[in-house]
Design a protein around this motif. Structure first.
Motif, mmCIF file in Angstrom:
data_model
loop_
_atom_site.group_PDB
_atom_site.id
_atom_site.type_symbol
_atom_site.label_atom_id
_atom_site.label_comp_id
_atom_site.label_asym_id
_atom_site.label_seq_id
_atom_site.Cartn_x
_atom_site.Cartn_y
_atom_site.Cartn_z
ATOM 1 N N ALA A 168 0.835 -1.217 0.000
ATOM 2 C CA ALA A 168 0.000 0.000 0.000
ATOM 3 C C ALA A 168 0.864 1.259 0.000
ATOM 4 O O ALA A 168 0.567 2.227 -0.711
ATOM 5 N N GLY A 169 1.934 1.244 0.762
ATOM 6 C CA GLY A 169 2.838 2.386 0.792
ATOM 7 C C GLY A 169 3.527 2.595 -0.542
ATOM 8 O O GLY A 169 3.687 3.733 -1.007
ATOM 9 N N HIS A 170 3.945 1.496 -1.148
ATOM 10 C CA HIS A 170 4.601 1.578 -2.455
ATOM 11 C C HIS A 170 3.620 2.118 -3.497
ATOM 12 O O HIS A 170 3.964 2.989 -4.300
ATOM 13 N N ARG A 171 2.393 1.629 -3.458
ATOM 14 C CA ARG A 171 1.370 2.100 -4.397
ATOM 15 C C ARG A 171 1.119 3.595 -4.213
ATOM 16 O O ARG A 171 1.052 4.347 -5.195
ATOM 17 N N ALA A 172 0.986 4.029 -2.976
ATOM 18 C CA ALA A 172 0.745 5.452 -2.711
ATOM 19 C C ALA A 172 1.900 6.308 -3.229
ATOM 20 O O ALA A 172 1.687 7.391 -3.795
ATOM 21 N N ALA A 173 3.123 5.827 -3.047
ATOM 22 C CA ALA A 173 4.294 6.561 -3.539
ATOM 23 C C ALA A 173 4.289 6.637 -5.062
ATOM 24 O O ALA A 173 4.623 7.683 -5.645
ATOM 25 N N ILE A 174 3.907 5.557 -5.717
ATOM 26 C CA ILE A 174 3.822 5.545 -7.182
ATOM 27 C C ILE A 174 2.807 6.577 -7.666
ATOM 28 O O ILE A 174 3.095 7.383 -8.554
ATOM 29 N N VAL A 175 1.624 6.548 -7.085
ATOM 30 C CA VAL A 175 0.572 7.465 -7.512
ATOM 31 C C VAL A 175 1.007 8.916 -7.290
ATOM 32 O O VAL A 175 0.832 9.764 -8.174
ATOM 33 N N ALA A 176 1.606 9.204 -6.152
ATOM 34 C CA ALA A 176 2.059 10.571 -5.871
ATOM 35 C C ALA A 176 3.166 11.002 -6.837
ATOM 36 O O ALA A 176 3.158 12.131 -7.341
ATOM 37 N N ALA A 177 4.115 10.103 -7.092
ATOM 38 C CA ALA A 177 5.216 10.437 -7.998
ATOM 39 C C ALA A 177 4.716 10.663 -9.426
ATOM 40 O O ALA A 177 5.135 11.612 -10.098
ATOM 41 N N VAL A 178 3.816 9.801 -9.892
ATOM 42 C CA VAL A 178 3.277 9.955 -11.241
ATOM 43 C C VAL A 178 2.458 11.241 -11.332
ATOM 44 O O VAL A 178 2.551 11.981 -12.328
ATOM 45 N N ALA A 179 1.684 11.542 -10.307
ATOM 46 C CA ALA A 179 0.902 12.785 -10.313
ATOM 47 C C ALA A 179 1.821 13.997 -10.420
ATOM 48 O O ALA A 179 1.584 14.895 -11.236
ATOM 49 N N ALA A 180 2.881 14.014 -9.627
ATOM 50 C CA ALA A 180 3.807 15.155 -9.656
ATOM 51 C C ALA A 180 4.515 15.261 -11.005
ATOM 52 O O ALA A 180 4.596 16.348 -11.598
#
Length: 195
Positions: A168-180
């Motif tokens: 879940a943490g890895h997924r959240a980091a992916i989504v945040a990084a892709v959004a930025a």
């Protein structure tokens, strides 16, 4: 008893998928695929023409399934990346198959090029940027979703803590990084008309 050629073809695709996931393109043997599919080797050549064409058919079949599970959303590449991550986490065989493809047959097929270009065109239209910029944004989303495998051994390491929380943490980091990253590319200063 009547012969069902579509059933034979489907069995060959399933057996080939299992073989390619397990040993890659180079390690796969058509005789093992035929045996696993309860077919003969000649059926592979009759339906697909070659081992290369069989691999391409397996990849196209699985990517079609993935596209049905995770429809492309040009409006929100971060959410798309998160949904791809979820699908690949649920089906590590597909993740492995795409990695074998990148390692052993890195050239893009015409079908892959067309799929990527059509998605990039949709992103370009949505954000009013050039197709090359849209392609960069889309590739960021795809690469981030596939980063699951890079951390899988750490995520599943019993000493690394709760795997569910790690995923879940890895997924959240992916989504945040892709959004930025995609926001900077597609909506940031200078994005208008960038080629």
């Amino acid at each position: 008893m009547s012969y069902d050629s579509s059933a034979t073809r489907a069995r060959l695709l399933t057996a080939a998928y299992d073989e390619f996931v397990r040993v890659g393109f180079a390690g796969a043997r058509v005789d093992r695929i035929a045996t696993a599919a309860s077919a003969n080797k000649q059926a592979i050549y009759a339906y697909f023409g070659s081992k290369e064409a069989l691999f391409d058919a397996v990849l196209a079949d699985r990517l079609r399934v993935l596209a049905d599970v995770v429809p492309f959303t040009p409006d929100d590449l971060a959410a798309y990346s998160g949904a791809l991550f979820d699908a690949l986490t649920a089906d590590p065989g597909l993740q492995r198959l795409t990695q074998w493809k990148m390692l052993e047959r890195p050239e893009a097929s015409d079908q892959e090029r067309e799929a990527h270009l059509s998605k990039a065109a949709a992103v370009a239209e949505r954000y009013g940027v050039g197709v090359p910029v849209a392609m960069d944004a889309m590739m960021i989303a795809l690469a981030a979703a596939q980063s699951w495998n890079m951390t899988a051994s750490v995520i599943r390491d019993p000493l690394a803590g709760d795997p569910g929380k790690r995923i879940a943490g890895h997924r959240a980091a992916i989504v945040a990084a892709v959004a930025a990253a995609t926001t900077a590319l597609l909506e940031g200063p200078g994005a208008d008309g960038r080629e």
